[in-house]
Scaffold this active site. Structure first.
Site, mmCIF file in Angstrom:
data_model
loop_
_atom_site.group_PDB
_atom_site.id
_atom_site.type_symbol
_atom_site.label_atom_id
_atom_site.label_comp_id
_atom_site.label_asym_id
_atom_site.label_seq_id
_atom_site.Cartn_x
_atom_site.Cartn_y
_atom_site.Cartn_z
ATOM 1 C CG ASP A 174 43.527 46.410 43.061
ATOM 2 O OD1 ASP A 174 42.571 45.976 42.391
ATOM 3 O OD2 ASP A 174 44.378 45.674 43.594
ATOM 4 C CB SER A 230 45.055 38.256 43.873
ATOM 5 O OG SER A 230 43.812 38.885 43.955
ATOM 6 C CD GLN A 231 41.216 33.552 45.214
ATOM 7 O OE1 GLN A 231 40.149 34.125 45.438
ATOM 8 N NE2 GLN A 231 41.272 32.403 44.553
ATOM 9 C CG HIS A 236 44.346 43.064 41.319
ATOM 10 N ND1 HIS A 236 44.558 43.240 42.669
ATOM 11 C CD2 HIS A 236 44.096 41.741 41.147
ATOM 12 C CE1 HIS A 236 44.426 42.071 43.280
ATOM 13 N NE2 HIS A 236 44.151 41.150 42.391
ATOM 14 C CG MET A 256 39.208 34.715 41.087
ATOM 15 S SD MET A 256 37.976 35.811 41.834
ATOM 16 C CE MET A 256 38.501 37.415 41.243
#
Ligand code: NAG
Ligand code: NAG
Length: 305
Positions: free
Chosen positions: A232, A114-115, A288, A40
């Site tokens: 995270d 991530s996503q 993260h 993102m």
């Protein structure tokens, strides 16, 4: 010519001849290509993020073709689409890109950040050709998120707006259609609503019904590697990075993949894969996507060789 000059011209000669050789094709390249999907607010080619990873892979696994996915035309669109382009459309777009890329026709390894981790899993489940071999998910949210405490980089104004939208009505249809983060929003206080309204995550996790090909296709992976970041501060709950989530009806106690219905009913083949040692659970003791180059070389590069 002195020694240094000879060295330099040898180097140049070497370089020029390397440039003159025919490009690698899928036929004679035994090294599997790597496909990267960014997270993102990021893009395909930021030299500090995906650009750096691409270079690192090219350096450590010589001869590898690395495709860092750009969603849309240009960097700005790529970043915007990570917030506002329907994920199902993004996955379809990527499946198209992959099927047309001649370099990938003998298969490829995939790394999702991530996503991008759950998005590439959707690619594996929906688009078996060309074949994904290893899937590596870095901090992916495989059971979704229930909270958006922070966004990466400089997107905090967008982040505040998205948070407002999610709280206002994550499962309302205009938001589901257009807001990426709503499409993997998982409200444990409203599991029924999530199941019926989530256009993306509930679908790929077989919550709406069973699509046999999702399971069949995912099980074709050689390895499914999931990296969890122990500190995270962006993913809530962090358990989602390994397919864990909150028990229904509250947002405190979590279950693990192995305790989940998804696993026990084996709706995605993860139990079979686990027993066959195809699942790898890695941890990084950091925030993260915060890992060192050294960690990446030691722990990830072997999956790309
Ligand atoms: C790879 O194969 C193609 C044709 O199949 C050939 O033209 C090319 O020279 C080969 N490249 C290398 C580096 O071997
Ligand atoms: C299952 O998924 C595939 C790939 O996305 C799709 O083509 C197919 O229509 C789906 N089948 C059902 C029954 O929904």
């Amino acid at each position: 010519m002195d020694v240094q000059a000879v060295g330099l011209s040898l180097l140049l000669l070497h370089f020029t001849s390397a440039l003159q050789t025919q490009p690698w094709t899928a036929q004679n390249n035994t090294q599997l290509p790597v496909v990267i999907w960014h997270g993102m607010g990021d893009s395909c080619c930021n030299p500090l993020s995906m650009g750096f990873i691409k270079k690192l892979v090219e350096e450590k696994v010589p001869g590898t073709y690395v495709l860092s996915l750009e969603i849309g035309n240009g960097i700005t669109e790529d970043v915007e689409n990570s917030f506002f382009m329907n994920v199902n459309d993004q996955v379809e777009l990527v499946c198209n890109i992959l099927s047309k890329d001649k370099m990938l026709q003998n298969g490829y390894n995939a790394m999702g950040f991530s996503q991008g981790g759950q998005f590439l899993r959707a690619v594996a489940q929906r688009c078996p050709s060309p074949a994904m071999k290893n899937l590596i998910s870095f901090g992916g949210q495989h059971q979704g998120v229930y909270g958006l405490p922070r966004c990466p980089g400089e997107s905090s104004h967008i982040c505040n707006w998205i948070r407002k939208m999610l709280n206002w009505g994550a499962y309302s249809s205009p938001i589901q259609e257009h807001l990426v983060q709503a499409e993997y929003w998982h409200d444990p206080l409203n599991e029924e609503l999530y199941r019926s309204k989530s256009v993306f995550l509930a679908d790929i996790n077989q919550e709406k019904g069973i699509n046999g090909s999702y399971k069949e296709n995912l099980m074709k992976l050689n390895k499914f590697v999931m990296v969890k970041f122990l500190k995270d501060s962006m993913v809530v709950p962090v358990d989602s990075e390994w397919f864990g989530f909150y028990n229904a009806g509250q947002a405190k106690v979590t279950y693990t993949l192995q305790e989940s219905d998804l696993y026990l009913e084996d709706r995605l083949g993860l139990k079979v894969m686990d027993n066959a040692k195809k699942l790898e659970f890695l941890t990084v003791d950091g925030d993260h996507l915060q890992f060192s180059e050294e960690w990446f070389i030691t722990n990830i590069i072997p999956y790309l060789k």
